[in-house]
Design a protein around this motif. Structure first.
Motif, PDB file in Angstrom:
ATOM      1  N   LEU A 174     -65.227  27.143 123.599  1.00  0.00           N
ATOM      2  CA  LEU A 174     -65.408  27.881 122.344  1.00  0.00           C
ATOM      3  C   LEU A 174     -66.830  27.737 121.807  1.00  0.00           C
ATOM      4  O   LEU A 174     -67.475  28.731 121.426  1.00  0.00           O
ATOM      5  CB  LEU A 174     -64.403  27.392 121.302  1.00  0.00           C
ATOM      6  N   ILE A 175     -67.350  26.512 121.778  1.00  0.00           N
ATOM      7  CA  ILE A 175     -68.685  26.287 121.228  1.00  0.00           C
ATOM      8  C   ILE A 175     -69.765  26.885 122.131  1.00  0.00           C
ATOM      9  O   ILE A 175     -70.763  27.420 121.648  1.00  0.00           O
ATOM     10  CB  ILE A 175     -68.910  24.786 120.998  1.00  0.00           C
ATOM     11  N   ALA A 190     -78.203  28.850 116.556  1.00  0.00           N
ATOM     12  CA  ALA A 190     -77.906  28.555 117.955  1.00  0.00           C
ATOM     13  C   ALA A 190     -78.409  27.171 118.354  1.00  0.00           C
ATOM     14  O   ALA A 190     -77.790  26.492 119.186  1.00  0.00           O
ATOM     15  CB  ALA A 190     -78.519  29.621 118.854  1.00  0.00           C
ATOM     16  N   VAL A 191     -79.537  26.742 117.756  1.00  0.00           N
ATOM     17  CA  VAL A 191     -80.057  25.404 118.055  1.00  0.00           C
ATOM     18  C   VAL A 191     -79.078  24.333 117.593  1.00  0.00           C
ATOM     19  O   VAL A 191     -78.781  23.374 118.314  1.00  0.00           O
ATOM     20  CB  VAL A 191     -81.438  25.215 117.391  1.00  0.00           C
ATOM     21  N   PHE A 192     -78.556  24.473 116.370  1.00  0.00           N
ATOM     22  CA  PHE A 192     -77.578  23.505 115.858  1.00  0.00           C
ATOM     23  C   PHE A 192     -76.283  23.549 116.681  1.00  0.00           C
ATOM     24  O   PHE A 192     -75.657  22.518 116.928  1.00  0.00           O
ATOM     25  CB  PHE A 192     -77.279  23.780 114.386  1.00  0.00           C
ATOM     26  N   ALA A 195     -76.920  21.657 119.869  1.00  0.00           N
ATOM     27  CA  ALA A 195     -76.870  20.209 119.650  1.00  0.00           C
ATOM     28  C   ALA A 195     -75.428  19.730 119.526  1.00  0.00           C
ATOM     29  O   ALA A 195     -75.061  18.671 120.059  1.00  0.00           O
ATOM     30  CB  ALA A 195     -77.659  19.853 118.397  1.00  0.00           C
ATOM     31  N   LEU A 196     -74.600  20.519 118.832  1.00  0.00           N
ATOM     32  CA  LEU A 196     -73.180  20.174 118.720  1.00  0.00           C
ATOM     33  C   LEU A 196     -72.502  20.213 120.080  1.00  0.00           C
ATOM     34  O   LEU A 196     -71.655  19.359 120.394  1.00  0.00           O
ATOM     35  CB  LEU A 196     -72.493  21.143 117.752  1.00  0.00           C
ATOM     36  N   LEU A 197     -72.887  21.186 120.903  1.00  0.00           N
ATOM     37  CA  LEU A 197     -72.312  21.287 122.238  1.00  0.00           C
ATOM     38  C   LEU A 197     -72.701  20.094 123.098  1.00  0.00           C
ATOM     39  O   LEU A 197     -71.882  19.577 123.869  1.00  0.00           O
ATOM     40  CB  LEU A 197     -72.773  22.593 122.898  1.00  0.00           C
ATOM     41  N   LEU A 198     -73.935  19.630 122.955  1.00  0.00           N
ATOM     42  CA  LEU A 198     -74.385  18.458 123.711  1.00  0.00           C
ATOM     43  C   LEU A 198     -73.608  17.210 123.301  1.00  0.00           C
ATOM     44  O   LEU A 198     -73.154  16.431 124.161  1.00  0.00           O
ATOM     45  CB  LEU A 198     -75.885  18.257 123.497  1.00  0.00           C
ATOM     46  N   MET A 199     -73.444  17.011 121.992  1.00  0.00           N
ATOM     47  CA  MET A 199     -72.695  15.842 121.515  1.00  0.00           C
ATOM     48  C   MET A 199     -71.228  15.922 121.947  1.00  0.00           C
ATOM     49  O   MET A 199     -70.623  14.897 122.304  1.00  0.00           O
ATOM     50  CB  MET A 199     -72.801  15.743 119.998  1.00  0.00           C
ATOM     51  N   LEU A 200     -70.664  17.131 121.926  1.00  0.00           N
ATOM     52  CA  LEU A 200     -69.271  17.283 122.357  1.00  0.00           C
ATOM     53  C   LEU A 200     -69.127  17.024 123.851  1.00  0.00           C
ATOM     54  O   LEU A 200     -68.121  16.449 124.287  1.00  0.00           O
ATOM     55  CB  LEU A 200     -68.781  18.691 122.015  1.00  0.00           C
TER      56      LEU A 200
END
Length: 227
Positions: A174-175, A190-192, A195-200
């Motif tokens: 989804l992200i 999209a940058v934020f 970053a959320l996708l990387l942490m997830l």
């Protein structure tokens, strides 16, 4: 192109042939084969160190008769760990997102622990179904409740592993879809999102390791009750 987010959990097919068996056997190729030499390479040394540390930690609360399961539990841990981690790579498939696969592992191993308890200590195993000091009128109800809770154990093992991996993969899907949509519309958002996708993704990596350990740990606790 996927028509649904849940298509990633369907069994892969090639020319109409299901590739589930290949997806489950392929991770074993990635592990180095032990040699007969006294000294191995760094990868073999790291693998042996991990297996020794995990086996000692897992069998610490288990009685001595349960140490016969060391090879089975260590192999199961490596098997689940490799399947979970392999599914995080692009263009791969995670067999442990299938409830049938997880139940196929959980039910026979749980049943083996129960049969061992019935054979070695039948009185103690049956005593778990009825707490001491139970009133006479509550005895049938408590026996039914304890039997149901005993039967739910393998289902809980399989469902826990399936639900955690499926939820993580769905969130990543989804992200990542939102990231590619926002990339051309709102680059800052999209940058934020990236970053959320990387942490997830890092969190899902930890979940894949932890869930494999939890599966084997709970199985060892069931074994401890019956040896």
């Amino acid at each position: 192109m996927m028509t649904s987010f849940f298509d990633q959990f369907s069994s892969p097919l090639y020319m109409g042939i299901p590739l589930m068996a290949i997806a489950m056997l392929l991770p074993w190729v990635l592990f180095p084969t032990p040699t007969l030499r006294w000294l191995g390479n760094r990868l073999l040394t790291l693998q042996n160190w991990f297996l020794g540390m995990f086996t000692r930690q897992l069998l610490l609360p288990v009685n001595l008769p349960g140490h016969k399961w060391a090879l089975i539990l260590a192999s199961l841990m490596i098997f689940l760990l490799s399947l979970n981690l392999l599914g995080l790579l692009p263009y791969t498939f995670t067999p442990t997102t299938q409830l049938s696969v997880n139940l196929g592992l959980a039910v026979p191993l749980w049943l083996a622990t129960v049969l061992i308890g019935m054979r070695n200590q039948p009185n103690l195993s049956l005593a778990h179904l009825l707490p001491e000091g139970t009133p006479l009128l509550l005895i049938p109800i408590l026996i039914i409740i304890e039997t149901i809770s005993l039967m739910i154990r393998p289902i809980a093992l399989g469902v826990r592993l399936t639900a955690n991996l499926t939820a993580g993969h769905l969130l990543i899907q989804l992200i990542s879809t939102g990231f590619f949509v926002l990339l051309s519309l709102q680059p800052i958002a999209a940058v934020f999102t990236g970053a959320l996708l990387l942490m997830l993704s890092i969190l899902e990596l930890a979940v894949a390791i932890i869930q494999a350990y939890v599966f084997v740990l709970l199985l060892s606790l069931y074994l401890q009750e019956n040896v």
